[in-house]
Design a protein around this motif. Structure first.
Motif, short mmCIF file in Angstrom:
data_model
loop_
_atom_site.label_atom_id
_atom_site.label_comp_id
_atom_site.label_asym_id
_atom_site.label_seq_id
_atom_site.Cartn_x
_atom_site.Cartn_y
_atom_site.Cartn_z
N LEU A 268 1.04 -1.19 -0.17
CA LEU A 268 -0.55 0.20 -0.15
C LEU A 268 1.38 1.63 0.01
CD1 LEU A 268 -2.39 -1.01 2.51
CD2 LEU A 268 -2.48 -1.32 0.30
N LEU A 269 0.57 1.56 -1.24
CA LEU A 269 1.74 3.28 -1.53
C LEU A 269 1.45 4.18 -0.38
CD1 LEU A 269 2.51 2.87 -5.29
CD2 LEU A 269 3.91 2.74 -3.59
N ASN A 270 2.36 5.33 0.35
CA ASN A 270 1.47 6.37 1.26
C ASN A 270 1.35 7.37 0.12
OD1 ASN A 270 2.36 4.91 3.80
ND2 ASN A 270 3.83 5.31 3.50
N GLU A 271 0.70 8.35 0.60
CA GLU A 271 0.03 9.67 -0.21
C GLU A 271 1.43 10.28 -0.49
OE1 GLU A 271 -1.91 12.24 -1.47
OE2 GLU A 271 -2.51 10.68 -0.58
N ASP A 272 2.80 10.28 -0.35
CA ASP A 272 3.56 10.70 -1.35
C ASP A 272 4.48 9.46 -2.29
OD1 ASP A 272 5.06 8.44 0.25
OD2 ASP A 272 6.42 9.54 0.81
N VAL A 274 6.47 7.41 -2.75
CA VAL A 274 7.51 6.98 -2.65
C VAL A 274 8.26 6.14 -1.09
CG1 VAL A 274 8.20 8.78 -4.29
CG2 VAL A 274 9.01 8.93 -1.87
N SER A 275 7.09 5.55 -0.30
CA SER A 275 7.49 4.57 0.76
C SER A 275 6.31 4.03 0.75
CB SER A 275 7.09 5.20 1.67
OG SER A 275 6.55 6.25 2.44
N TYR A 276 5.52 3.45 1.23
CA TYR A 276 4.89 2.49 1.42
C TYR A 276 3.85 2.04 3.32
CZ TYR A 276 7.58 -1.63 1.81
OH TYR A 276 8.99 -2.25 2.30
N ASN A 277 2.90 1.11 3.33
CA ASN A 277 2.57 0.84 4.86
C ASN A 277 3.35 0.08 5.31
OD1 ASN A 277 1.51 0.12 7.14
ND2 ASN A 277 -0.31 1.38 5.95
N GLU A 278 4.21 0.67 5.80
CA GLU A 278 5.05 -1.03 6.87
C GLU A 278 4.68 -1.76 7.51
OE1 GLU A 278 8.74 0.52 7.99
OE2 GLU A 278 9.11 1.20 5.57
N GLU A 279 3.29 -0.76 7.78
CA GLU A 279 2.97 -1.98 9.10
C GLU A 279 1.91 -3.18 8.17
OE1 GLU A 279 0.10 0.43 11.70
OE2 GLU A 279 1.68 1.67 12.39
N VAL A 280 1.89 -2.54 7.41
CA VAL A 280 0.30 -3.54 6.53
C VAL A 280 2.44 -4.23 5.80
CG1 VAL A 280 -0.68 -4.08 4.11
CG2 VAL A 280 -1.02 -2.03 5.88
N GLY A 281 2.96 -3.74 5.37
CA GLY A 281 4.38 -4.68 4.40
C GLY A 281 3.92 -5.11 3.81
N ILE A 282 4.65 -6.15 3.14
CA ILE A 282 4.52 -6.68 1.70
C ILE A 282 3.89 -8.03 1.68
CG2 ILE A 282 5.70 -7.62 -0.50
CD1 ILE A 282 8.82 -5.76 0.44
N VAL A 283 2.33 -7.92 1.00
CA VAL A 283 1.44 -8.94 1.00
C VAL A 283 2.05 -9.68 -0.34
CG1 VAL A 283 -0.94 -9.54 1.43
CG2 VAL A 283 0.47 -7.08 2.23
N ASP A 284 2.04 -11.30 0.38
CA ASP A 284 1.90 -12.06 -1.16
C ASP A 284 0.89 -12.56 -1.52
OD1 ASP A 284 4.23 -12.30 -0.99
OD2 ASP A 284 4.71 -14.73 -0.14
N VAL A 285 0.05 -12.47 -2.36
CA VAL A 285 -0.78 -13.07 -2.42
C VAL A 285 -1.44 -14.19 -3.08
CG1 VAL A 285 -3.06 -12.35 -4.59
CG2 VAL A 285 -1.88 -10.06 -3.93
N GLU A 286 -1.98 -14.79 -1.87
CA GLU A 286 -2.84 -16.04 -1.55
C GLU A 286 -2.94 -16.55 -3.43
OE1 GLU A 286 -5.56 -19.97 -0.46
OE2 GLU A 286 -6.32 -17.75 0.19
#
Length: 413
Positions: A268-272, A274-286
């Protein structure tokens, strides 16, 4: 069914015509006397009712008229050598012609034939990704170099081409190269660009020096650049999975970045941007067969090249992959009612280029009232696995939003 051919009563034995009723279920004239037309029903004389007996009227269009009137309904009770009969109001009637005529099938709409075309033939390009800005369509591509190194994909920069009419294309030259990225040294692979708040964000994959594959981002003030890299990877996990990014901003403002081979992932990209929501992190799709179809060497047919977009409330995920029994890539798609799935496999978009190139990579865009499917193939002279060319073809969605398979007919129409 036979008509009455004889009467048990003699006409001469009766009085004036006013003593008789009008005929109710026949128009057959047996006798005309003093301007009065006589018929017979139930072994009795009756006066022909001319208001019921106009032959040209639709209600009288049946085989039995005028001897027997036509039925109001189409219920067949008996069929003989004369035709089909019904029985209404305690009397026989002929089935109307409109009941016996087969309904003419509605003409099938003509299937439109669309022709595939290259966007450019003077160089090798691949991995198309669209962006519309005002009245112009931009297509961002990779670039296959003429001279190969180690007989493998030799790709060191990215290009963008633009058009206003899908006929005339402008080559804006390379907009970014590996020489502009301090942390990367190889594999300038499939990119995508998106605009937000007046800035243009160019997402791309590249090989990290002394590492694996990573996703980077460069920023520009124009869709044709110049673009400046942010100086470090946006996504990097020290593996070879993180490439082929696709980016989409949903109606609520949340931006999604999907990527990955052979595992589909997202952040999930942040508003900027150029960064992403690190709490959600990198999610592997099933990845399931129900979502991405049955694969060849892997459980599902998904492999790489995702392209993510939304239309009429439906989220679409195009992808390149390997169907069961095939060793080169086809284009499939999945849909969802949510931007993060679960996904439902939609089927084949384009079959394998078995005699042209091992890979394919696709995208879709609606432009100037038409919908276009972009892909790459090896149809140019000396083309093949490592010398590919971007092409497009128009298509139409089905009413339910599904997409029929699209044929690469380059050079055939």
């Amino acid at each position: 069914m036979k008509f009455l051919t004889a009467l048990s009563l003699l006409f001469a034995s009766y009085g004036v015509a006013n003593a008789y009723n009008n005929c109710t279920h026949t128009c057959r004239v047996l006798v005309t006397e003093d301007g009065v037309e006589w018929g017979a029903e139930n072994n009795d004389w009756c006066i022909i009712d001319q208001s019921l007996c106009v032959k040209e009227e639709d209600k009288n269009q049946c085989f039995s008229f005028p001897n027997y009137l036509c039925c109001n309904e189409c219920n067949v009770v008996l069929e003989d050598e004369e035709g089909k009969w019904g029985y209404e109001n305690n009397r026989w009637c002929g089935i109307k012609d409109t009941c016996t005529k087969q309904a003419e099938p509605e003409p099938k709409p003509e299937k439109k034939e669309f022709c595939a075309k290259h966007i450019i033939t003077s160089m090798y390009t691949a991995d198309p990704a669209p962006l519309i800005v005002d009245d112009t369509l931009y297509i961002y591509t990779t670039h296959d170099e003429d001279v190969l190194i180690n007989n493998f994909y030799t790709m060191r920069d990215w290009y963008v081409f633009s058009t206003k009419d899908m006929v005339n294309w402008t080559n804006h030259g390379p907009i970014l190269s590996l020489d502009d990225i301090t942390w990367a040294d190889d594999r300038a692979w499939a990119p995508q660009t998106i605009e937000r708040n007046g800035k243009y964000y160019f997402y791309y994959p590249a090989h990290k020096i002394d590492g694996g594959m990573a996703v980077g981002v460069a920023i520009g003030d124009s869709p044709v650049g110049p673009f400046k890299d942010i100086g470090e990877p946006l996504v990097y996990q020290d593996d070879w999975i993180d490439f082929d990014p696709t980016v989409f901003i949903d109606d609520d403002g949340q931006a999604y970045l999907y990527f990955g081979n052979p595992q589909l992932r997202y952040v999930l990209l942040n508003e900027d941007m150029v960064s992403y929501n690190e709490e959600v992190g990198i999610v592997d799709v099933e990845l399931t067969v129900e979502g991405f179809g049955e694969g060849n060497n892997n459980p599902t047919s998904y492999d790489e090249g995702p392209f993510f977009y939304k239309r009429n409330g439906i989220y679409y995920m195009l992808f390149s992959g390997f169907r069961k029994g095939y060793e080169s890539e086809y284009i499939g798609y999945a849909t969802s009612t949510s931007p993060t799935g679960p996904w439902k496999y939609g089927g084949i978009l384009m079959e394998e280029h078995e005699d042209k190139t091992f890979t394919n990579h696709s995208s879709i865009v609606e432009f100037n009232g038409h919908t276009y499917f972009f892909f790459h193939t090896g149809d140019l002279p000396d083309g093949g696995d490592f010398h590919r060319s971007v092409a497009y073809i128009e298509f139409e969605y089905n009413e339910d939003g599904s997409i029929n398979p699209i044929t690469n007919n380059l050079g055939k129409c």
